[in-house]
Write a protein that holds these residues in place. Structure first.
Motif, PDB file in Angstrom:
ATOM      1  N   GLN A  20       0.842  -1.195   0.000  1.00  0.00           N
ATOM      2  CA  GLN A  20       0.000   0.000   0.000  1.00  0.00           C
ATOM      3  C   GLN A  20       0.880   1.249   0.000  1.00  0.00           C
ATOM      4  O   GLN A  20       1.827   1.348   0.780  1.00  0.00           O
ATOM      5  N   PRO A  21       0.584   2.228  -0.864  1.00  0.00           N
ATOM      6  CA  PRO A  21       1.420   3.439  -0.916  1.00  0.00           C
ATOM      7  C   PRO A  21       1.393   4.207   0.398  1.00  0.00           C
ATOM      8  O   PRO A  21       0.385   4.221   1.104  1.00  0.00           O
ATOM      9  N   PHE A  22       2.507   4.849   0.717  1.00  0.00           N
ATOM     10  CA  PHE A  22       2.556   5.756   1.849  1.00  0.00           C
ATOM     11  C   PHE A  22       1.674   6.974   1.555  1.00  0.00           C
ATOM     12  O   PHE A  22       1.535   7.405   0.410  1.00  0.00           O
ATOM     13  N   SER A  23       1.116   7.543   2.612  1.00  0.00           N
ATOM     14  CA  SER A  23       0.521   8.870   2.468  1.00  0.00           C
ATOM     15  C   SER A  23       1.656   9.871   2.288  1.00  0.00           C
ATOM     16  O   SER A  23       2.835   9.552   2.478  1.00  0.00           O
ATOM     17  N   HIS A  24       1.308  11.111   1.938  1.00  0.00           N
ATOM     18  CA  HIS A  24       2.357  12.121   1.726  1.00  0.00           C
ATOM     19  C   HIS A  24       3.147  12.373   3.012  1.00  0.00           C
ATOM     20  O   HIS A  24       4.376  12.554   2.970  1.00  0.00           O
ATOM     21  N   LEU A 268     -10.018  14.958   3.498  1.00  0.00           N
ATOM     22  CA  LEU A 268      -9.101  16.039   3.139  1.00  0.00           C
ATOM     23  C   LEU A 268      -7.769  15.906   3.871  1.00  0.00           C
ATOM     24  O   LEU A 268      -6.805  16.581   3.528  1.00  0.00           O
ATOM     25  N   GLU A 269      -7.731  15.048   4.889  1.00  0.00           N
ATOM     26  CA  GLU A 269      -6.556  14.952   5.746  1.00  0.00           C
ATOM     27  C   GLU A 269      -5.714  13.733   5.414  1.00  0.00           C
ATOM     28  O   GLU A 269      -6.055  12.936   4.537  1.00  0.00           O
ATOM     29  N   ASP A 270      -4.610  13.592   6.129  1.00  0.00           N
ATOM     30  CA  ASP A 270      -3.691  12.496   5.860  1.00  0.00           C
ATOM     31  C   ASP A 270      -4.398  11.152   5.995  1.00  0.00           C
ATOM     32  O   ASP A 270      -5.176  10.936   6.933  1.00  0.00           O
ATOM     33  N   ALA A 271      -4.093  10.240   5.077  1.00  0.00           N
ATOM     34  CA  ALA A 271      -4.805   8.972   5.012  1.00  0.00           C
ATOM     35  C   ALA A 271      -4.329   7.969   6.052  1.00  0.00           C
ATOM     36  O   ALA A 271      -5.016   6.983   6.307  1.00  0.00           O
ATOM     37  N   ALA A 272      -3.158   8.174   6.644  1.00  0.00           N
ATOM     38  CA  ALA A 272      -2.577   7.150   7.515  1.00  0.00           C
ATOM     39  C   ALA A 272      -2.443   7.581   8.965  1.00  0.00           C
ATOM     40  O   ALA A 272      -2.661   6.780   9.873  1.00  0.00           O
ATOM     41  N   LEU A 273      -2.056   8.820   9.209  1.00  0.00           N
ATOM     42  CA  LEU A 273      -1.744   9.275  10.564  1.00  0.00           C
ATOM     43  C   LEU A 273      -2.866  10.146  11.110  1.00  0.00           C
ATOM     44  O   LEU A 273      -3.496  10.905  10.374  1.00  0.00           O
ATOM     45  N   ALA A 311      -5.279  20.046   4.432  1.00  0.00           N
ATOM     46  CA  ALA A 311      -5.343  19.882   2.975  1.00  0.00           C
ATOM     47  C   ALA A 311      -4.232  20.690   2.304  1.00  0.00           C
ATOM     48  O   ALA A 311      -3.622  20.248   1.321  1.00  0.00           O
ATOM     49  N   PHE A 312      -3.940  21.861   2.855  1.00  0.00           N
ATOM     50  CA  PHE A 312      -2.869  22.720   2.338  1.00  0.00           C
ATOM     51  C   PHE A 312      -1.502  22.055   2.522  1.00  0.00           C
ATOM     52  O   PHE A 312      -0.693  22.001   1.593  1.00  0.00           O
ATOM     53  N   TYR A 313      -1.260  21.500   3.727  1.00  0.00           N
ATOM     54  CA  TYR A 313       0.017  20.815   3.971  1.00  0.00           C
ATOM     55  C   TYR A 313       0.165  19.593   3.066  1.00  0.00           C
ATOM     56  O   TYR A 313       1.246  19.326   2.525  1.00  0.00           O
ATOM     57  N   ASN A 314      -0.917  18.850   2.884  1.00  0.00           N
ATOM     58  CA  ASN A 314      -0.862  17.674   2.021  1.00  0.00           C
ATOM     59  C   ASN A 314      -0.542  18.071   0.585  1.00  0.00           C
ATOM     60  O   ASN A 314       0.158  17.345  -0.133  1.00  0.00           O
ATOM     61  N   SER A 315      -1.079  19.208   0.153  1.00  0.00           N
ATOM     62  CA  SER A 315      -0.809  19.682  -1.203  1.00  0.00           C
ATOM     63  C   SER A 315       0.673  19.983  -1.393  1.00  0.00           C
ATOM     64  O   SER A 315       1.277  19.595  -2.396  1.00  0.00           O
ATOM     65  N   ILE A 316       1.279  20.657  -0.415  1.00  0.00           N
ATOM     66  CA  ILE A 316       2.708  20.979  -0.506  1.00  0.00           C
ATOM     67  C   ILE A 316       3.555  19.710  -0.522  1.00  0.00           C
ATOM     68  O   ILE A 316       4.460  19.552  -1.353  1.00  0.00           O
ATOM     69  N   LEU A 317       3.251  18.766   0.394  1.00  0.00           N
ATOM     70  CA  LEU A 317       4.020  17.517   0.439  1.00  0.00           C
ATOM     71  C   LEU A 317       3.812  16.706  -0.833  1.00  0.00           C
ATOM     72  O   LEU A 317       4.732  16.030  -1.305  1.00  0.00           O
ATOM     73  N   GLY A 318       2.600  16.773  -1.414  1.00  0.00           N
ATOM     74  CA  GLY A 318       2.341  16.061  -2.663  1.00  0.00           C
ATOM     75  C   GLY A 318       3.198  16.584  -3.797  1.00  0.00           C
ATOM     76  O   GLY A 318       3.724  15.801  -4.612  1.00  0.00           O
ATOM     77  N   VAL A 319       3.376  17.908  -3.856  1.00  0.00           N
ATOM     78  CA  VAL A 319       4.246  18.491  -4.890  1.00  0.00           C
ATOM     79  C   VAL A 319       5.694  18.069  -4.660  1.00  0.00           C
ATOM     80  O   VAL A 319       6.407  17.705  -5.604  1.00  0.00           O
TER      81      VAL A 319
END
Length: 418
Positions: A20-24, A268-273, A311-319
């Motif tokens: 399973q992929p890691f979350s960002h 909208l939030e982290d999928a794992a933590l 959601a904003f933090y996840n967007s930055i980590l995704g980039v």
């Protein structure tokens, strides 16, 4: 002691995590080698068999501890081993030195491709003094696989599922576009800022201070503030602004990052933590009381739109994750050790022991986090007390003895553990 005599529910099988992929956030924590530890003192003599049983319980109650990151560090990879394969048992002359050695040995977790990103250590004293701990248990894990809310459940011998349930949530096209655009702009700027970071991140020091829970409650009542405000203010003021410190570190306002634990999660939030991170700026103060009031105001105005912040933090980590995959050479410098905050604070859920652990661990419980480049304090509530677990640069660490005296001046019963 026989762990197998304790009845417990069968946990979920770890099959769901397979590849399973890691979350960002998991991806970032793994590449930053952010390592968490849990340590518990015991009045009993901890044998090697006991250690294997304890490690077995951890791996059963938290199936993610049977995994490691794959070669690219972006998904779960099962590594089937028996508990004894990740254990180290030793007879020692000093439990505190053994604790320091165990949590400083974290790099092995990431360099060994044959075992999970999890280790368990057991230490027993050659000669124990009367009314003191005789043994110490320490487990260390990649933060990508374990967080404080999960270790709290494990200590009560309850099953934990790493991927949290999340309720559906949507932002709308405009907000989604704005957050995505902000991530695309700010992620490269964040990367560039890390290139100019010149701090020495190779020398961090551990410190642990045990304090009375009753003392914190009385201090909060005396000043009319929340207990969390007292906990956060003590290290921020006592290690930076207190006039009696031998090494004054700063007089400027402090940018802090602190974790919160929500009652529910959204898509909208982290999928794992489970944790959410908040940011606040704490002004300098001439007295502890003024600083305490200031931080109580900051915590009282917590961002009501914190879900959008995640959601904003996840967007930055995704980039960052995409850029790292396309241009890995850009991330060979200090990016994963660059932390723009002066201090990172984490208040964990109460770590109360249950079942077999209740009989074994009747003393203090310590939990901490190692992030290169970050000054941090993890607060662990347990039955009767709190442990303050620091990882700090040498200048701040040099103030720890004076900080202990400052705590006593505030009427707080405490002991320096490490």
């Amino acid at each position: 002691m026989d762990a197998h005599s304790v009845s417990h529910d069968t946990p979920e099988r770890p099959d769901a995590l397979h590849e399973q992929p890691f979350s960002h956030l998991q991806w970032y924590l793994h590449h930053a080698e952010n390592t968490v530890y849990l340590a518990a003192e015991s009045d009993d003599v901890l044998s090697e068999r006991n250690l294997h049983e304890i490690a077995g319980w951890f791996m059963t109650l938290a199936p993610q501890l049977n995994y490691r990151a794959n070669g690219r560090g972006d998904r779960h990879l099962p590594v089937p081993v028996k508990p004894e394969a990740i254990c180290h048992h030793e007879e020692v002359g000093d439990l505190h030195q053994a604790l320091a050695w165990a949590i400083e040995n974290h790099k092995e977790i990431y360099t060994d491709s044959d075992r999970p990103n999890f280790r368990a250590y057991g230490f027993r004293l050659r000669r124990a003094r009367k009314d003191s701990a005789r043994s110490l248990y320490v487990c260390c894990s990649s933060h990508a696989l374990m967080e404080g809310s999960e270790s709290a459940r494990i200590m009560r011998m309850r099953n934990t599922v790493h991927h949290a349930e999340r309720s559906p949530a949507r932002l709308g096209l405009l907000k989604t576009a704005m957050i995505t655009l902000a991530g695309l702009i700010l992620a490269p700027l964040h990367l560039i800022a890390s290139w100019f970071d010149r701090r020495d991140v190779s020398h961090g020091n551990w410190a642990i201070i045990d304090i009375s829970r009753k003392s914190i409650k009385q201090l909060a009542k005396r000043h009319g503030v929340r207990q969390r405000s007292v906990l956060f203010s003590l290290p921020l003021y006592g290690l930076h602004f207190e006039k009696s410190l031998p090494h004054q570190t700063t007089k400027k306002a402090q940018l802090i990052s602190y974790s919160t634990l929500p009652d529910s999660k959204t898509t909208l939030e982290d999928a794992a933590l489970n944790l959410r991170m908040q940011v606040g700026r704490i002004p300098s103060a001439e007295s502890f009381e003024a600083h305490l009031k200031a931080i109580d105001q900051v915590l009282g105005k917590e961002d009501t739109t914190e879900i959008y912040s995640q959601a904003f933090y996840n967007s930055i980590l995704g980039v960052h994750r995409v850029l790292h995959r396309l241009f890995p050479f850009l991330y060979r410098g200090r990016f994963f050790t660059y932390v723009p905050y002066d201090f990172v604070l984490s208040l964990l859920p109460p770590h109360l022991t249950g079942g077999w652990f209740r009989k074994l661990f009747r003393r203090s419980i310590f939990c901490g986090s190692y992030t290169p480049g970050a000054n941090s304090c993890v607060f662990v509530p347990y039955l009767g007390g709190f442990s303050l677990n620091f990882h700090a640069d040498p200048k701040i660490h040099a103030n720890m003895d004076a900080f202990t005296q400052f705590l006593k001046q505030q009427g707080i019963d405490c002991r320096r553990v490490l």
